[in-house]
Design a protein around this motif. Structure first.
Motif, PDB file in Angstrom:
ATOM      1  N   ILE A  76       0.840  -1.206   0.000  1.00  0.00           N
ATOM      2  CA  ILE A  76       0.000   0.000   0.000  1.00  0.00           C
ATOM      3  C   ILE A  76       0.871   1.250   0.000  1.00  0.00           C
ATOM      4  O   ILE A  76       0.436   2.325  -0.430  1.00  0.00           O
ATOM      5  CB  ILE A  76      -0.940  -0.018   1.224  1.00  0.00           C
ATOM      6  N   ALA A  77       2.126   1.122   0.474  1.00  0.00           N
ATOM      7  CA  ALA A  77       3.021   2.276   0.532  1.00  0.00           C
ATOM      8  C   ALA A  77       3.196   2.913  -0.834  1.00  0.00           C
ATOM      9  O   ALA A  77       3.261   4.145  -0.953  1.00  0.00           O
ATOM     10  CB  ALA A  77       4.375   1.851   1.101  1.00  0.00           C
ATOM     11  N   GLY A  78       3.270   2.093  -1.882  1.00  0.00           N
ATOM     12  CA  GLY A  78       3.403   2.643  -3.231  1.00  0.00           C
ATOM     13  C   GLY A  78       2.183   3.437  -3.647  1.00  0.00           C
ATOM     14  O   GLY A  78       2.295   4.477  -4.308  1.00  0.00           O
ATOM     15  N   ILE A  79       1.007   2.948  -3.262  1.00  0.00           N
ATOM     16  CA  ILE A  79      -0.232   3.660  -3.577  1.00  0.00           C
ATOM     17  C   ILE A  79      -0.282   4.982  -2.817  1.00  0.00           C
ATOM     18  O   ILE A  79      -0.675   6.015  -3.361  1.00  0.00           O
ATOM     19  CB  ILE A  79      -1.450   2.783  -3.241  1.00  0.00           C
ATOM     20  N   LEU A 138      -0.123  -5.622  -4.794  1.00  0.00           N
ATOM     21  CA  LEU A 138      -1.116  -5.837  -3.738  1.00  0.00           C
ATOM     22  C   LEU A 138      -2.130  -6.889  -4.161  1.00  0.00           C
ATOM     23  O   LEU A 138      -2.504  -7.776  -3.379  1.00  0.00           O
ATOM     24  CB  LEU A 138      -1.811  -4.518  -3.428  1.00  0.00           C
ATOM     25  N   ALA A 139      -2.569  -6.823  -5.408  1.00  0.00           N
ATOM     26  CA  ALA A 139      -3.576  -7.766  -5.902  1.00  0.00           C
ATOM     27  C   ALA A 139      -3.021  -9.181  -5.984  1.00  0.00           C
ATOM     28  O   ALA A 139      -3.678 -10.147  -5.573  1.00  0.00           O
ATOM     29  CB  ALA A 139      -4.084  -7.321  -7.266  1.00  0.00           C
ATOM     30  N   THR A 140      -1.813  -9.336  -6.498  1.00  0.00           N
ATOM     31  CA  THR A 140      -1.233 -10.678  -6.651  1.00  0.00           C
ATOM     32  C   THR A 140      -0.825 -11.276  -5.311  1.00  0.00           C
ATOM     33  O   THR A 140      -0.966 -12.476  -5.098  1.00  0.00           O
ATOM     34  CB  THR A 140      -0.011 -10.637  -7.582  1.00  0.00           C
ATOM     35  N   ASP A 141      -0.335 -10.458  -4.388  1.00  0.00           N
ATOM     36  CA  ASP A 141       0.078 -10.969  -3.081  1.00  0.00           C
ATOM     37  C   ASP A 141      -1.114 -11.477  -2.287  1.00  0.00           C
ATOM     38  O   ASP A 141      -1.017 -12.460  -1.556  1.00  0.00           O
ATOM     39  CB  ASP A 141       0.799  -9.876  -2.274  1.00  0.00           C
ATOM     40  N   HIS A 142      -2.256 -10.812  -2.423  1.00  0.00           N
ATOM     41  CA  HIS A 142      -3.433 -11.244  -1.664  1.00  0.00           C
ATOM     42  C   HIS A 142      -4.042 -12.517  -2.237  1.00  0.00           C
ATOM     43  O   HIS A 142      -4.835 -13.169  -1.578  1.00  0.00           O
ATOM     44  CB  HIS A 142      -4.472 -10.131  -1.654  1.00  0.00           C
ATOM     45  N   LEU A 193      10.159   5.112   0.356  1.00  0.00           N
ATOM     46  CA  LEU A 193      11.175   4.235   0.937  1.00  0.00           C
ATOM     47  C   LEU A 193      10.588   2.855   1.242  1.00  0.00           C
ATOM     48  O   LEU A 193      11.229   1.821   1.018  1.00  0.00           O
ATOM     49  CB  LEU A 193      11.756   4.865   2.210  1.00  0.00           C
ATOM     50  N   TRP A 194       9.375   2.823   1.750  1.00  0.00           N
ATOM     51  CA  TRP A 194       8.687   1.547   1.997  1.00  0.00           C
ATOM     52  C   TRP A 194       8.449   0.816   0.675  1.00  0.00           C
ATOM     53  O   TRP A 194       8.583  -0.406   0.606  1.00  0.00           O
ATOM     54  CB  TRP A 194       7.360   1.789   2.707  1.00  0.00           C
ATOM     55  N   PHE A 195       8.092   1.568  -0.352  1.00  0.00           N
ATOM     56  CA  PHE A 195       7.862   0.982  -1.673  1.00  0.00           C
ATOM     57  C   PHE A 195       9.137   0.321  -2.195  1.00  0.00           C
ATOM     58  O   PHE A 195       9.094  -0.796  -2.739  1.00  0.00           O
ATOM     59  CB  PHE A 195       7.384   2.070  -2.632  1.00  0.00           C
ATOM     60  N   ILE A 196      10.280   0.973  -2.017  1.00  0.00           N
ATOM     61  CA  ILE A 196      11.555   0.381  -2.419  1.00  0.00           C
ATOM     62  C   ILE A 196      11.796  -0.917  -1.654  1.00  0.00           C
ATOM     63  O   ILE A 196      12.242  -1.925  -2.214  1.00  0.00           O
ATOM     64  CB  ILE A 196      12.717   1.373  -2.182  1.00  0.00           C
ATOM     65  N   TRP A 232       2.920   5.511 -12.554  1.00  0.00           N
ATOM     66  CA  TRP A 232       3.518   4.185 -12.738  1.00  0.00           C
ATOM     67  C   TRP A 232       3.625   3.444 -11.408  1.00  0.00           C
ATOM     68  O   TRP A 232       3.332   2.250 -11.331  1.00  0.00           O
ATOM     69  CB  TRP A 232       4.892   4.353 -13.377  1.00  0.00           C
ATOM     70  N   VAL A 233       4.029   4.139 -10.355  1.00  0.00           N
ATOM     71  CA  VAL A 233       4.135   3.520  -9.030  1.00  0.00           C
ATOM     72  C   VAL A 233       2.769   3.008  -8.573  1.00  0.00           C
ATOM     73  O   VAL A 233       2.657   1.924  -7.989  1.00  0.00           O
ATOM     74  CB  VAL A 233       4.720   4.512  -8.004  1.00  0.00           C
ATOM     75  N   LEU A 234       1.724   3.778  -8.825  1.00  0.00           N
ATOM     76  CA  LEU A 234       0.370   3.349  -8.460  1.00  0.00           C
ATOM     77  C   LEU A 234      -0.006   2.036  -9.152  1.00  0.00           C
ATOM     78  O   LEU A 234      -0.568   1.129  -8.522  1.00  0.00           O
ATOM     79  CB  LEU A 234      -0.637   4.443  -8.830  1.00  0.00           C
ATOM     80  N   VAL A 235       0.311   1.934 -10.435  1.00  0.00           N
ATOM     81  CA  VAL A 235      -0.017   0.725 -11.186  1.00  0.00           C
ATOM     82  C   VAL A 235       0.753  -0.476 -10.637  1.00  0.00           C
ATOM     83  O   VAL A 235       0.185  -1.549 -10.399  1.00  0.00           O
ATOM     84  CB  VAL A 235       0.298   0.920 -12.687  1.00  0.00           C
ATOM     85  N   VAL A 236       2.064  -0.300 -10.417  1.00  0.00           N
ATOM     86  CA  VAL A 236       2.902  -1.396  -9.908  1.00  0.00           C
ATOM     87  C   VAL A 236       2.436  -1.835  -8.524  1.00  0.00           C
ATOM     88  O   VAL A 236       2.321  -3.030  -8.235  1.00  0.00           O
ATOM     89  CB  VAL A 236       4.374  -0.968  -9.875  1.00  0.00           C
ATOM     90  N   SER A 237       2.166  -0.873  -7.650  1.00  0.00           N
ATOM     91  CA  SER A 237       1.741  -1.202  -6.285  1.00  0.00           C
ATOM     92  C   SER A 237       0.397  -1.915  -6.274  1.00  0.00           C
ATOM     93  O   SER A 237       0.190  -2.853  -5.496  1.00  0.00           O
ATOM     94  CB  SER A 237       1.658   0.076  -5.450  1.00  0.00           C
ATOM     95  N   THR A 238      -0.510  -1.475  -7.119  1.00  0.00           N
ATOM     96  CA  THR A 238      -1.818  -2.132  -7.200  1.00  0.00           C
ATOM     97  C   THR A 238      -1.672  -3.571  -7.666  1.00  0.00           C
ATOM     98  O   THR A 238      -2.331  -4.482  -7.144  1.00  0.00           O
ATOM     99  CB  THR A 238      -2.738  -1.353  -8.164  1.00  0.00           C
TER     100      THR A 238
END
Length: 217
Positions: A21-24, A206-210, A71-74, A197-203
């Motif tokens: 969620i940090a990336g979002i 998040l979707a695949t991990d869940h 930083l959390w996203f990294i 781009w970060v929003l797309v990657v983070s989403t």
């Protein structure tokens, strides 16, 4: 894991799935701060400035929070590589990410300084504010944006080699990175490509991990 000497059982520290969620958070807050600055900064030396003070104050409040989230996203991205991480590309990836963050903070600090100048009636604000705005745009659109492009290229290369991300996302990452590398523009709006781009990657993360089951130790 159990300590053979004391018999105490330890649990391996893992990145929580919700950390994606940090990336979002970064994408939303950073994009908001860019939009606020873009709509508040004077376009010319003679343009009014004081009316945008509240927008800039809000952007200055959001920017550090966005930086912490980045930083959390990294950390989330590095955790996904695990033992597959390549030291060469990881160095470029991590270094460019930190340089992007540093140059972004410098740009925001300039915005804060310009706001302080605009509130001082003893300073000829029009010329100084316009000069500061141009410095901000150079820091943001020449250096920060380029570092964001290097960040994306190194990450996409690791994704391509490890196959951790779908090929369409890898190709799109390369394309957006090339755009950020070659574009010559001093518009604030160019900087919105990276948080989008970060929003797309983070989403996606998040979707695949869940969807993945949790295996207890």
């Amino acid at each position: 894991m159990t300590d053979p000497h004391s018999g105490v059982q330890f649990h391996q520290l893992r990145t929580p799935r919700s950390a994606a969620i940090a990336g979002i958070v970064f994408g939303a807050l950073f994009a908001t701060s860019i939009i606020l600055l873009a709509t508040a900064m004077p376009a010319t030396a003679a343009a009014p400035w004081v009316r945008g003070g509240s927008k800039i104050t809000t952007a200055l409040f959001l920017a550090p929070i966005a930086g912490i989230a980045f930083l959390w996203f990294i950390g989330v991205l590095r955790d996904r590589f695990g033992d597959l991480e390549d030291r060469f590309f990881s160095t470029v990836f991590l270094g460019s990410g930190l340089l992007f963050l540093a140059t972004t903070f410098v740009s925001m600090a300039l915005a804060g300084a310009l706001l302080a100048v605009s509130r001082n009636s003893n300073v000829p604000e029009n010329d100084i504010v316009y000069f500061g705005r141009e410095v901000m745009l150079h820091v943001n659109n020449v250096y920060a944006v380029r570092m964001a492009a290097v960040f994306m290229i190194s990450l996409a290369t690791m994704w391509l080699r490890t196959r951790l991300m779908p090929r369409p996302l890898v190709i799109a990452t390369y394309l957006f990175a090339v755009v950020l590398l070659v574009v010559v523009s001093f518009s604030f709006w160019v900087a919105l490509v990276f948080p989008a781009w970060v929003l797309v990657v983070s989403t996606y993360i998040l979707a695949t991990d869940h969807r993945q089951p949790t295996h207890p130790d």
